[in-house]
Design an enzyme around this catalytic site. Structure first.
Site, mmCIF file in Angstrom:
data_model
loop_
_atom_site.group_PDB
_atom_site.id
_atom_site.type_symbol
_atom_site.label_atom_id
_atom_site.label_comp_id
_atom_site.label_asym_id
_atom_site.label_seq_id
_atom_site.Cartn_x
_atom_site.Cartn_y
_atom_site.Cartn_z
ATOM 1 N N GLY A 267 0.793 -1.234 0.000
ATOM 2 C CA GLY A 267 0.000 0.000 0.000
ATOM 3 C C GLY A 267 0.820 1.276 0.000
ATOM 4 C CD GLU A 270 6.467 3.038 7.930
ATOM 5 O OE1 GLU A 270 5.783 2.640 6.966
ATOM 6 O OE2 GLU A 270 6.915 2.270 8.813
ATOM 7 C CG ASN A 271 10.061 5.990 2.707
ATOM 8 O OD1 ASN A 271 10.549 4.935 3.074
ATOM 9 N ND2 ASN A 271 9.288 6.098 1.634
ATOM 10 C CD GLU A 304 1.941 4.041 5.224
ATOM 11 O OE1 GLU A 304 2.986 3.965 5.895
ATOM 12 O OE2 GLU A 304 1.244 3.033 4.948
ATOM 13 C CG HIS A 307 3.979 4.072 10.307
ATOM 14 N ND1 HIS A 307 4.111 3.189 11.355
ATOM 15 C CD2 HIS A 307 3.483 3.343 9.274
ATOM 16 C CE1 HIS A 307 3.690 1.984 10.962
ATOM 17 N NE2 HIS A 307 3.298 2.047 9.711
HETATM 18 ZN ZN ZN Z 1 2.328 0.526 8.702
#
Ligand code: ZN
Length: 877
Positions: A267, A270-271, A304, A307
């Protein structure tokens, strides 16, 4: 370079701290799709307790080592060794500068891990172990470094060069190239490093934080798709606000970017400051995306974003802790979604998801605890268990502690561990500090696989109700009892909710007691409950268990109408339907004629008559359990009978209530809300379920109505729902509708996947051949995982056709797994999970499946990813 041998397993018990750390890294990328040169300059430091014999080991995979220097002196070949991707260096001192040059080829990287090409974009995916495919590194999440990144590339092809953190410099270079320099002030593990280069369309906005800081928000996509990013942008702002309000968490950089790419293994990612998304989790508008797609964009964008605190600021010590960030972040995105929409409806949908996907995983060959103890490929552990059972475990903690103490526990978690790489034990420690009680027994949830079966029985004595709760797995499997919250309430015979008085309850609110269950067998006494009152147990699914209750159909019917807890009200219907379907399956096996249970019909009638019901909730009340969910309740799955019974039931319900469904459909078609707010989405859901029951009768008129809706639809939800129904049955409009949809959407990669999916999910005859043909369709590009998931992933969910007694479904899938494995092992392994029911089908099917699984395991060059899944399926008997 060689892959590790298939059988290499990593164990939690072998975890050791790294003898070296890398506080600073300077990365230089000279980008080109054919050949990218990466220079990594690292400050390496020995850990304070490093033993003299401990050497520095860096890992690399499918990359070419160009040169190596220490403190700016080139190392000759004798000063290091490289074997099977492990680079071993004897350190000259306890602190030094190490520079490594590597060469990678993004264009040939079809695994979509590391630096790869998606369309004309170059991008990275480093979780879990992709960074080693870019440069040699101590690729583990507890190595946290400050990143400085310099990127150069051809300016015409790649006008945007992005990385994490803040842009600090940019300019032109010779030969039509240009560069940017990025600095991320927050130390992070390498799995959160990201780079994107390409030509984009872009939308920009900003957000003012609670403390008054202005954050620039940018979403990048293929040119022409800008307007499809608006929903993602507004979702992002809602998520930022929610995290401030609910958890007091503010964003920490001045810039937040999202990039949408088409080729992506899952999907989104989250960088830090630069989220990279599968385009299907960003791009939506009403014409091309369904309501479900809209809901998913909001959820994944929030996930994201969340995160940033649960995952990035506080990260993982090692990959066995994955649920620490994923379970917690799913929990957060679920609560966010509940707050944005209808709480009760969202909770039901989240539980539906757990039952549909996590329960079968937990009863199958890949069952594992939310904290596994070993793996061959960590990529195979991004599972519904780690994510969704993990979220349920967090939710139980919240229910045990109550809202205020849970919030205090979260605050403590960030106070203690911000900037650190920690474990699930650390999380529980923070929660214990807030709770003031031990969570030691509760922590068994982290180590226990399988869905617990709990039996609940109510008896009446001296004006009180006695609830007996028994954890069946304790006696049956000799397991120690779990600790969990059980939410319970009572309703009197007239349908009035009763006040609950229970001395041993942890908490009482809204006429619901929260019990803390902790023994194998335990009794709870509720005072002042009249004989014959109805107990409502495990309200809002307070524990992720299989609840066994010996209830008569009348009692389920009663709860279906009167429970004040919307989850349990829905669940009463669900259990009633499931029970009836199982009885019908037995009747079929005895060659008895099928009849529809009168309680079930009465339940539906009452639901349709109840004008108080929210349309979205009514739609859920009218939904039957899926074939897979019924199969889950059998030891040996009656593939054909389940299908026949469920189809029969759908048709009968359609016949009995045809006029009602038609009226509702008409009313909502004429005067339903437009737009994509919660209300409009709920109304469309109800409308389309009415249509589904009408079409299930296979009346000519119903097909005509579906066809009309298909042609006149103003949005994708209505268009696709109608197409789905027309595709599912033989009828005069079927081929024409499929062809029309194809003509209209074949150039839209995100829409055409829906065309593959409706066909792969349909019940028409010879579907295996049809899927085989679709694999050859010119728009089917197997290098883009979205296509594989839509066609093969949906086919696997089609229990009746995948498990066809001829074995054609198995053969098709095993052939595709073997081919796909040479392209993208991650995707191939996810398809291999289709064989998870091996131990649960009849002997004939089992023999066929065995043949297919053995063919996979014999395939040359098999990846460890597929090996791990296929061997687990085969050894499960
Ligand atoms: Zn995740």
């Amino acid at each position: 370079m060689q892959e590790k041998s298939s059988q290499h397993e990593t164990h939690l018990r072998d975890w050791k701290r790294s003898p070296f750390v890398i506080p600073d890294i300077h990365l230089k990328f000279e980008l080109d799709e054919k050949e990218t040169l990466v220079t990594s300059r690292m400050q390496v430091k020995a850990a304070p307790d490093r033993k003299p014999e401990e050497v520095l080991t860096l890992i690399g995979e499918e990359i070419e080592l160009i040169s190596l220097s220490i403190n700016d002196k080139q190392l000759d070949k004798s000063a290091f060794s490289e074997k099977d991707g492990e680079l071993t260096i004897a350190p000259p001192s306890s602190e030094f500068t190490l520079e490594i040059k590597t060469k990678v080829c993004p264009e040939k990287n079809l695994k979509l891990s590391g630096l790869y090409k998606s369309g004309n974009i170059l991008c990275t995916q480093n979780e879990a172990e992709g960074f080693r495919r870019i440069t040699y590194f101590i690729d583990r999440p507890d190595i946290m470094s400050r990143y400085n990144v310099e990127i150069s590339a051809d300016k015409a092809k790649y006008p945007y060069l992005l990385s994490n953190g803040n842009l600090i410099e940019s300019g032109n270079l010779e030969g039509g190239r240009h560069y940017t320099k990025w600095q991320d002030p927050f130390p992070k593990p390498c799995y959160l490093f990201a780079l994107v280069a390409g030509d984009f369309g872009l939308i920009e906005d900003h957000y003012i934080t609670h403390s008054g800081r202005k954050i620039d928000l940018k979403i990048y996509c293929d040119r022409g798709n800008e307007s499809k990013c608006l929903h993602a942008m507004s979702s992002l702002k809602r998520a930022m606000k929610w995290d401030e309000e609910v958890f007091g968490l503010e964003y920490d950089l001045d810039l937040f970017m999202i990039v949408a790419v088409l080729s992506f293994n899952f999907g989104a990612m989250e960088n830090k400051g630069l989220n990279i998304f599968n385009a299907n989790a960003i791009l939506v508008d009403e014409k091309t995306a369904t309501d479900e797609n809209f809901m998913r964009v909001e959820r994944v964008v929030a996930h994201e974003y969340f995160h940033n605190w649960t995952g990035n600021r506080v990260t993982l010590r090692d990959w066995f802790q994955l649920t620490l960030k994923e379970g917690l972040t799913v929990f957060r995105d679920q609560d966010f979604t509940q707050d944005m929409h209808n709480k009760g409806v969202q909770r039901i949908e989240d539980v539906q998801y757990v039952r549909r996907y996590q329960f079968p995983e937990d009863s199958g060959p890949t069952s594992h605890p939310i904290k596994p103890t070993s793996y061959i490929k960590i990529d195979n552990f991004y599972t519904t268990t780690i994510y969704y059972k993990g979220a349920e475990v967090i939710r139980m903690i919240k229910t045990l502690l109550g809202d205020a103490l849970f919030r205090k526990g979260m605050d403590t978690y960030f106070e203690l561990y911000d900037g650190k790489a920690v474990t699930t034990e650390d999380f529980l420690h923070a929660m214990e500090l807030a709770y003031g009680q031990s969570l030691k027994q509760f922590s068994r949830w982290y180590a226990r696989s399988g869905t617990p079966v709990v039996k609940a029985q109510v008896t009446f004595e001296d004006g009180a109700a006695i609830l007996e709760v028994e954890q069946k797995s304790c006696e049956e499997k000799g397991l120690e009892p779990l600790c969990f919250p059980l939410a319970v309430g009572f309703i009197d015979k007239e349908g009035k909710p009763l006040s609950v008085i229970c001395e041993s309850a942890s908490r009482v609110s809204d006429k619901t007691a929260v019990l803390k269950v902790s023994k194998a067998k335990e009794k709870f006494v509720f005072k002042n409950i009249p004989v014959g009152a109805h107990a409502s147990v495990n309200r809002h699914f307070s524990a992720p268990i299989i609840l066994e209750r010996e209830l008569r159909k009348e009692e389920r019917l009663f709860l279906m109408q009167h429970d004040i807890d919307s989850f349990n009200r829905w669940d009463a219907a669900y259990e009633l339907y499931a029970g009836c379907l199982l009885e019908m399956v037995e009747d079929l096996k005895k060659n008895k004629p099928l009849i529809v249970d009168k309680h079930l019909l009465e339940g539906i009638q009452k639901a349709l008559d109840d004008h108080q019901l929210d349309p979205a909730f009514l739609a859920l009340m009218l939904s039957l359990p899926g074939e897979g969910e019924i199969g889950e309740r059998q030891r040996v799955i009656d593939i054909e009978e389940i299908h026949a019974a469920r189809e029969f039931l759908k048709r009968e319900i359609g016949e009995v209530f045809y006029t009602r469904f038609k009226e509702k459909w008409q009313e909502l078609t004429e005067s339903g809300s437009s737009g994509t707010d919660t209300k409009a989405i709920g109304q469309r859901k109800l409308k389309n379920i009415c249509l589904a029951y009408m079409v299930a009768t296979q009346r000519e008129e119903a097909f005509e109505i579906a066809h009309r809706q298909f042609k006149e639809a103003k949005n994708m939800t209505d268009q696709l729902s109608a197409l789905d129904l027309l595709t599912n049955y033989a009828n005069p409009f079927r081929e024409e509708a499929l062809a029309a949809f194809y003509r209209e959407w074949k150039k839209e990669p995100l829409v055409i996947t829906k065309w593959f999916a409706v066909q792969a999910g349909s019940q028409i005859a010879s579907l295996q051949e049809k899927v085989g043909e679709l694999l050859k369709d010119p728009v089917y590009d197997e290098k883009v995982p979205n296509n594989v998931r839509a066609l093969l992933g949906t086919f696997l969910q089609n229990q009746y056709h995948f498990h066809d007694a001829s074995g054609k479904g198995y053969q098709l899938i095993s052939r595709e797994i073997i081919r796909l494995d040479q392209i993208n092992p991650h995707v191939a392994a996810s398809i291999a999970l289709g064989f998870k029911k091996y131990a649960r089908v009849d002997d004939k099917r089992q023999a066929l499946m065995r043949g297919s699984l053995e063919a996979i395991l014999k395939a040359p060059n098999l990846s460890p990813n597929v090996f791990e899944i296929a061997s687990k399926c085969l050894s499960n008997k």
